[in-house]
Scaffold this motif. Structure first.
Motif, mmCIF file in Angstrom:
data_model
loop_
_atom_site.group_PDB
_atom_site.id
_atom_site.type_symbol
_atom_site.label_atom_id
_atom_site.label_comp_id
_atom_site.label_asym_id
_atom_site.label_seq_id
_atom_site.Cartn_x
_atom_site.Cartn_y
_atom_site.Cartn_z
ATOM 1 N N VAL A 217 0.838 -1.199 0.000
ATOM 2 C CA VAL A 217 0.000 0.000 0.000
ATOM 3 C C VAL A 217 0.876 1.254 0.000
ATOM 4 O O VAL A 217 1.824 1.363 0.781
ATOM 5 C CB VAL A 217 -0.945 0.001 1.217
ATOM 6 C CG1 VAL A 217 -1.646 1.353 1.362
ATOM 7 C CG2 VAL A 217 -1.984 -1.110 1.068
ATOM 8 N N VAL A 218 0.520 2.180 -0.879
ATOM 9 C CA VAL A 218 1.181 3.483 -0.965
ATOM 10 C C VAL A 218 0.096 4.532 -0.773
ATOM 11 O O VAL A 218 -0.867 4.571 -1.546
ATOM 12 C CB VAL A 218 1.876 3.681 -2.327
ATOM 13 C CG1 VAL A 218 2.554 5.042 -2.395
ATOM 14 C CG2 VAL A 218 2.873 2.564 -2.590
ATOM 15 N N GLY A 219 0.235 5.371 0.251
ATOM 16 C CA GLY A 219 -0.808 6.353 0.559
ATOM 17 C C GLY A 219 -0.293 7.770 0.568
ATOM 18 O O GLY A 219 0.034 8.306 1.632
ATOM 19 N N PRO A 220 -0.225 8.441 -0.587
ATOM 20 C CA PRO A 220 0.181 9.855 -0.575
ATOM 21 C C PRO A 220 -0.794 10.679 0.265
ATOM 22 O O PRO A 220 -1.982 10.367 0.328
ATOM 23 C CB PRO A 220 0.097 10.270 -2.052
ATOM 24 C CG PRO A 220 0.036 9.000 -2.828
ATOM 25 C CD PRO A 220 -0.600 7.990 -1.929
ATOM 26 N N TYR A 221 -0.291 11.725 0.884
ATOM 27 C CA TYR A 221 -1.176 12.607 1.645
ATOM 28 C C TYR A 221 -2.209 13.222 0.698
ATOM 29 O O TYR A 221 -1.866 13.744 -0.369
ATOM 30 C CB TYR A 221 -0.381 13.717 2.329
ATOM 31 C CG TYR A 221 0.437 13.225 3.488
ATOM 32 C CD1 TYR A 221 -0.144 13.050 4.736
ATOM 33 C CD2 TYR A 221 1.791 12.931 3.342
ATOM 34 C CE1 TYR A 221 0.602 12.588 5.816
ATOM 35 C CE2 TYR A 221 2.542 12.478 4.413
ATOM 36 C CZ TYR A 221 1.942 12.304 5.638
ATOM 37 O OH TYR A 221 2.684 11.847 6.702
ATOM 38 N N ALA A 222 -3.471 13.190 1.100
ATOM 39 C CA ALA A 222 -4.542 13.714 0.263
ATOM 40 C C ALA A 222 -4.417 15.216 0.051
ATOM 41 O O ALA A 222 -4.961 15.764 -0.911
ATOM 42 C CB ALA A 222 -5.898 13.385 0.881
ATOM 43 N N SER A 223 -3.694 15.901 0.932
ATOM 44 C CA SER A 223 -3.544 17.348 0.829
ATOM 45 C C SER A 223 -2.427 17.772 -0.128
ATOM 46 O O SER A 223 -2.278 18.964 -0.414
ATOM 47 C CB SER A 223 -3.271 17.948 2.212
ATOM 48 O OG SER A 223 -2.112 17.360 2.779
ATOM 49 N N LEU A 224 -1.640 16.827 -0.633
ATOM 50 C CA LEU A 224 -0.529 17.172 -1.526
ATOM 51 C C LEU A 224 -1.037 17.672 -2.873
ATOM 52 O O LEU A 224 -2.106 17.249 -3.344
ATOM 53 C CB LEU A 224 0.366 15.956 -1.749
ATOM 54 C CG LEU A 224 1.237 15.482 -0.588
ATOM 55 C CD1 LEU A 224 1.983 14.211 -0.972
ATOM 56 C CD2 LEU A 224 2.219 16.559 -0.153
ATOM 57 N N PRO A 225 -0.281 18.544 -3.536
ATOM 58 C CA PRO A 225 -0.655 18.958 -4.893
ATOM 59 C C PRO A 225 -0.445 17.821 -5.886
ATOM 60 O O PRO A 225 0.281 16.852 -5.618
ATOM 61 C CB PRO A 225 0.287 20.131 -5.180
ATOM 62 C CG PRO A 225 1.451 19.922 -4.268
ATOM 63 C CD PRO A 225 0.913 19.252 -3.047
ATOM 64 N N ALA A 226 -1.065 17.955 -7.056
ATOM 65 C CA ALA A 226 -1.064 16.887 -8.056
ATOM 66 C C ALA A 226 0.344 16.466 -8.454
ATOM 67 O O ALA A 226 0.619 15.274 -8.624
ATOM 68 C CB ALA A 226 -1.845 17.341 -9.290
ATOM 69 N N GLN A 227 1.264 17.419 -8.606
ATOM 70 C CA GLN A 227 2.609 17.075 -9.068
ATOM 71 C C GLN A 227 3.325 16.171 -8.068
ATOM 72 O O GLN A 227 3.967 15.186 -8.458
ATOM 73 C CB GLN A 227 3.432 18.344 -9.305
ATOM 74 C CG GLN A 227 4.826 18.046 -9.842
ATOM 75 C CD GLN A 227 5.600 19.304 -10.193
ATOM 76 O OE1 GLN A 227 5.026 20.385 -10.271
ATOM 77 N NE2 GLN A 227 6.900 19.170 -10.411
ATOM 78 N N GLN A 228 3.203 16.466 -6.779
ATOM 79 C CA GLN A 228 3.866 15.635 -5.773
ATOM 80 C C GLN A 228 3.230 14.253 -5.683
ATOM 81 O O GLN A 228 3.916 13.252 -5.486
ATOM 82 C CB GLN A 228 3.833 16.334 -4.417
ATOM 83 C CG GLN A 228 4.727 17.568 -4.353
ATOM 84 C CD GLN A 228 4.745 18.193 -2.974
ATOM 85 O OE1 GLN A 228 4.710 17.497 -1.966
ATOM 86 N NE2 GLN A 228 4.788 19.519 -2.919
#
Length: 594
Positions: free
Chosen positions: A87-98
């Protein structure tokens, strides 16, 4: 299965507590919470695991989850763990590029996301990742279901059929404790995010150590209010796996805007918080006390003094006795229990503070109320390393290490750890892994600290944040910044001075308090920018800085400062998704004052 894995341990809890509530959540426009038992949750997990297999996900594949805390997060995570997917969970608050950088780096091709909240980012993410990315959207409108590369969660779950049942059993039995469970990407206070590789065994370490070592008694009847991002190691381990592997219940918050109301109505028994939220809670309570008439205010202040005395006794592992015990009972009945109910709903058993240092004044204030604050320490690379024990909270420390964790201090004071919870390395970054972990398995944390006589760990600073003045003097900024934040008028302070002859600071005012102060000094109806430019305001802040740093060495004192005209935020880039200050961004945005 060969040994304990996340899903096999969860299965033991399902068998023990099938009818106990596991998760609760509010569906769109629903007046009441939906409650799933452990048996219900496991049924949804099995369906999702079958659908993952049918979609082509197998052991070792990376599955992305881009969403705020919600029940689907738990379902997809447990489903992926059950078949050995990562599982990979980027922070939902990050901008699209990150987000796209993380998705590309991890090699995610199946991404689950909250459609309403992430919709605006989706086009940019898809453009940067390419045609290989397939998205499964929660709360997707029927009209959007036919878009290329986009599928509703409901239609994804429909992939599960009885024909997959045998494959699912085989996949579950193939998972090993040493398999990678997740990649947790650092939130990026410095440098580019890196994916810490954490195994099934590593993620199990704290959830199994806490009950086995009787650090805390968690089980049916406990209610966790989940609001810190599940992308963060503290919430994933302490607010997700710990309750679900103990038989407790998780209620998913609808967000920070509703958090205060949820605390009062749900009355959680366990909460995981970052210091910023606890500091805000403390400030609100103090303001309420200050607004009381004189006699009730004096009574509350006396009660808090008695509470502080008891907190100091308990910090040494003792219980109050004699007159001290009687006075504390009176203080608790008169004021303290009312303060606790106002702050946390009245049923709280544990509040775990992590992610950043908790201001010592805030910690003692909350302990004085009788709130069970347990400050802990962890890293994306190491899970939970140490935590204060109930009844032996030492303010200013993060407690002794968890069982199975070894600690040592390098010659320069850097904290090094090794143990079961340590990462296997950084994803596809062998050089960074070699820099972080030495040949004997010691992980260099990047934090500087000290161990007291009882083995409690005290974090003194980040190694990379140490300021070196032009005369060679070294200044640890964190203790000074925390001292400055003890002012009711200072919300944030960031020290500047690398290569300079003296220390300077960026000061972010506590604007609500500053506005009230200004109104009392004839400065009303002004914008924030106009207010911070006032000579009287700057004079008052100068006095606060001098008052709070009077005991420092001359070279550590703040000689000049600049005042920010707006709070730091995630949106403006000064804060990470876990509300830590991005020092590099602040220093680039605010030139050193003269």
């Amino acid at each position: 299965m060969a040994g304990e894995t996340l899903y096999s341990t969860f299965q033991q809890i399902v068998a023990r507590y099938p009818a106990e509530p596991a998760v609760s959540f509010k569906e769109t426009k629903a007046p009441a919470y939906t409650v799933w038992t452990y048996r219900d949750l496991d049924g949804h997990v099995r369906t999702a695991a079958s659908a993952l297999l049918e979609a082509g996900i197998s052991r070792g594949d990376r599955v992305g989850i881009l969403a705020e805390n919600r029940v689907e997060w738990a379902v997809i995570d447990l489903a992926a763990q059950s078949i050995g997917a990562i599982v990979v969970g980027p922070y939902a608050s990050l901008p699209a590029q990150q987000i796209a950088e993380i998705v590309n780096d991890a090699g995610v091709w199946l991404l689950f996301l909250s459609y309403p909240s992430q919709r605006k980012k989706l086009g940019e993410i898809a453009r940067l990742v390419g045609d290989r990315l397939h998205c499964i959207a929660f709360d997707l409108d029927t009209a959007d279901d036919a878009k290329p590369g986009l599928q509703s969660f409901e239609s994804f779950l429909a992939l599960a059929t009885s024909a997959v049942a045998e494959r699912l059993i085989d996949a579950q039995h193939a998972v090993a404790p040493t398999d990678t469970a997740t990649l947790i990407y650092t939130s990026g206070t410095t440098g580019e995010p890196k994916g810490a590789i954490l195994s099934q065994r590593a993620m199990l370490h704290a959830p199994l150590a806490v009950p086995e070592e009787r650090i805390a008694t968690i089980g049916p009847g406990d209610l966790f209010l989940s609001f810190l991002p599940l992308s963060h190691i503290t919430e994933r381990v302490g607010g997700h796996y710990l309750p679900l592997l103990s038989g407790a219940q998780i209620v998913y918050s609808q967000g920070l805007a509703t958090l205060a109301r949820e605390i009062q109505t749900l009355q959680p028994t366990v909460m995981l918080c970052v210091p910023r939220l606890l500091e805000a809670m403390s400030a609100k309570l103090r303001s309420g006390i200050d607004a009381l008439p004189r006699m009730p205010r004096e009574l509350v202040i006396w009660s808090l003094r008695e509470g502080a005395a008891v907190a100091n006794v308990r910090s040494n592992g003792h219980e109050p006795a004699g007159v001290r015990r009687i006075l504390f009972r009176i203080a608790d009945r008169v004021a303290l229990r009312k303060l606790r109910a106002r702050a946390t709903g009245g049923r709280i058993r544990y509040i775990v503070s992590g992610g950043a240092p908790l201001d010592a004044h805030t910690g003692m204030f909350l302990l004085s109320m009788g709130l069970p604050i347990l400050e802990g320490y962890g890293l994306s690379e190491a899970g939970i390393i140490s935590i204060n024990r109930p009844g032996r909270q030492r303010t200013g420390t993060v407690g002794p290490p968890l069982p199975g964790v070894e600690l040592k201090l390098a010659d320069d004071g850097e904290i090094c750890m090794r143990g079961v919870g340590k990462m296997d390395g950084y994803w596809r970054r062998p050089e960074a892994t070699h820099e972080a972990i030495d040949a004997d398995g010691w992980l260099r944390t990047g934090d500087v600290g000290e161990l007291d006589a009882d083995g409690a760990l005290r974090i003194t600073d980040r190694k990379k944040d140490i300021i070196v003045l032009s005369n060679g003097k070294k200044v640890a900024p964190q203790p000074i910044e925390n001292a400055l934040k003890a002012s009711p008028f200072i919300a944030e302070a960031v020290l500047i001075g690398d290569g300079a002859s003296t220390i300077s600071a960026v000061i972010v005012p506590e604007f609500d308090k500053l506005t009230l102060w200004a109104a009392g000094h004839g400065m009303s109806s002004q914008s924030a920018a106009e207010l911070v430019a006032e000579v009287a305001v700057r004079t008052m802040l100068r006095q606060e800085i001098d008052r709070l740093t009077a005991g420092l060495a001359d070279y550590e004192k703040v000689r000049a400062f600049v005042v920010a005209d707006a709070p730091f935020s995630i949106e403006t880039g000064e804060l990470t998704p876990t509300l830590k200050v991005r020092r590099a961004v602040v220093l680039a945005r605010y030139p050193a004052p003269v």
